[in-house]
Design a protein around this motif. Structure first.
Motif, PDB file in Angstrom:
ATOM      1  N   GLU A 281      44.290 -24.921  17.215  1.00 12.16           N
ATOM      2  CA  GLU A 281      43.845 -24.655  18.810  1.00 12.16           C
ATOM      3  C   GLU A 281      42.690 -25.589  19.127  1.00 12.16           C
ATOM      4  O   GLU A 281      42.796 -25.935  19.999  1.00 12.16           O
ATOM      5  CB  GLU A 281      44.135 -23.265  19.328  1.00 12.16           C
ATOM      6  CG  GLU A 281      45.487 -22.928  19.284  1.00 12.16           C
ATOM      7  CD  GLU A 281      46.275 -23.530  20.471  1.00 12.16           C
ATOM      8  OE1 GLU A 281      45.632 -23.656  21.361  1.00 12.16           O
ATOM      9  OE2 GLU A 281      47.564 -23.694  20.157  1.00 12.16           O
TER      10      GLU A 281
ATOM     11  N   LEU B 296      47.526 -16.782  19.501  1.00  9.60           N
ATOM     12  CA  LEU B 296      47.608 -18.219  20.195  1.00  9.60           C
ATOM     13  C   LEU B 296      46.673 -18.043  21.439  1.00  9.60           C
ATOM     14  O   LEU B 296      45.928 -19.039  21.771  1.00  9.60           O
ATOM     15  CB  LEU B 296      48.886 -18.732  20.549  1.00  9.60           C
ATOM     16  CG  LEU B 296      49.517 -19.350  19.326  1.00  9.60           C
ATOM     17  CD1 LEU B 296      51.111 -19.601  19.910  1.00  9.60           C
ATOM     18  CD2 LEU B 296      48.994 -20.804  19.204  1.00  9.60           C
TER      19      LEU B 296
ATOM     20  N   ASN C 116      43.228 -20.139  21.696  1.00 11.53           N
ATOM     21  CA  ASN C 116      42.915 -21.233  22.740  1.00 11.53           C
ATOM     22  C   ASN C 116      41.776 -20.821  23.593  1.00 11.53           C
ATOM     23  O   ASN C 116      40.785 -21.765  23.793  1.00 11.53           O
ATOM     24  CB  ASN C 116      44.133 -21.292  23.805  1.00 11.53           C
ATOM     25  CG  ASN C 116      44.164 -22.172  24.826  1.00 11.53           C
ATOM     26  OD1 ASN C 116      43.462 -21.965  25.792  1.00 11.53           O
ATOM     27  ND2 ASN C 116      44.851 -23.122  24.486  1.00 11.53           N
TER      28      ASN C 116
END
Length: 276
Positions: A14, A115, A119
């Motif tokens: 990410e 995630l 991020n």
């Protein structure tokens, strides 16, 4: 693959994706420092004449000392940059709905919350590192740095990093399922610095604004940062603030997990990426 190893791979992927998409040009790195410095200078030279030409200094002694006032505003700018970089990250993350890559979130074997955190953390590290170095050097140069012990700098970093990452995960999860991302971006821009005491001390704000500001982790992070760097307070002195920050961070992460779970279940049932 073990869970820690899997999480690290997600973080690395990410962060690399964000770097390639948003930070590919040297001019972007340059702007990461120039924009906050210009913002700091504008705020200082706007506030300074008002502070010296009014009775404000009697109620707020910091306003009467140019170095202390600049240090107060510099720490506010630093903390604001941490949190606003995550508002921008979440806004850009929501664009993946229109580019078609958002489906990868639901097809990926990576954990949804992992995630979201990755991020936000990737954006934070790339946005704030240069300003952090600049602020520490500037505070030292002002002679305004007052730290009880060297390891309190680590406490300051954690007081910024953990709540900011939790805030970023919450915003990412919210904007993934939000139809009007621009609206959320707008209300989290200017109001964020105003209600959190970035440019004015909290006691100068109306009681209603202070209550609203308590909801934002930036408010607590600023209290911890200024207490540790400018007032020489120890962990014991900052105990209630740090405990409240920890509780708020845990609440934001829990809310992000709930939103992701509910949103994905609805998407699977209705085929729509919206909680409404």
């Amino acid at each position: 693959m073990s869970r820690p190893s899997h999480a690290l791979r997600v973080f690395a992927a990410e962060a690399l994706k964000q770097h390639r998409r948003l930070f590919g040009q040297p001019l972007v790195v340059f702007s990461m420092l120039v924009w906050p410095v210009l913002q700091l200078a504008t705020t200082y030279y706007t506030l300074r004449p008002v502070a010296t030409a009014s009775p404000a200094a009697a109620n707020w002694p910091t306003a009467a000392d140019p170095d202390r006032l600049l240090a107060f505003l510099a720490t506010g700018t630093l903390a604001y940059a941490f949190f606003f970089s995550l508002v921008q990250s979440a806004w850009h993350f929501s664009f993946e709905r229109s580019t078609g890559t958002l489906e990868l979130l639901f097809l990926s074997p990576a954990g949804r919350l992992t995630l979201m955190i990755a991020n936000g953390a990737g954006a934070l590290l790339q946005n704030a590192w240069l300003l952090t170095c600049f602020t520490i050097v500037a505070l030292t140069g002002f002679g305004a740095l007052s730290v009880a012990a060297w390891w309190m700098c680590g406490v300051v970093l954690l007081a910024l990093l953990i709540p900011a990452v939790a805030w970023g995960a919450f915003l990412n999860s919210l904007l993934v399922f939000s139809r009007d991302s621009a609206f959320l971006y707008t209300i989290l821009d200017e109001p964020l610095w105003f209600v959190s005491g970035v440019r004015l001390p909290n006691f100068a704000l109306p009681a209603a604004i202070q209550i609203v500001g308590a909801v934002f982790p930036l408010t607590g992070s600023l209290l911890a940062v200024r207490g540790a760097l400018l007032e020489g307070r120890t962990v014991a002195g900052l105990g209630p603030t740090l405990a409240a920050l920890g509780a708020l961070s845990a609440l934001l992460l829990a809310a992000a997990a709930v939103i992701l779970k509910a949103g994905e279940a609805r998407a699977q049932r209705t085929g729509k990426l919206s909680l409404a």
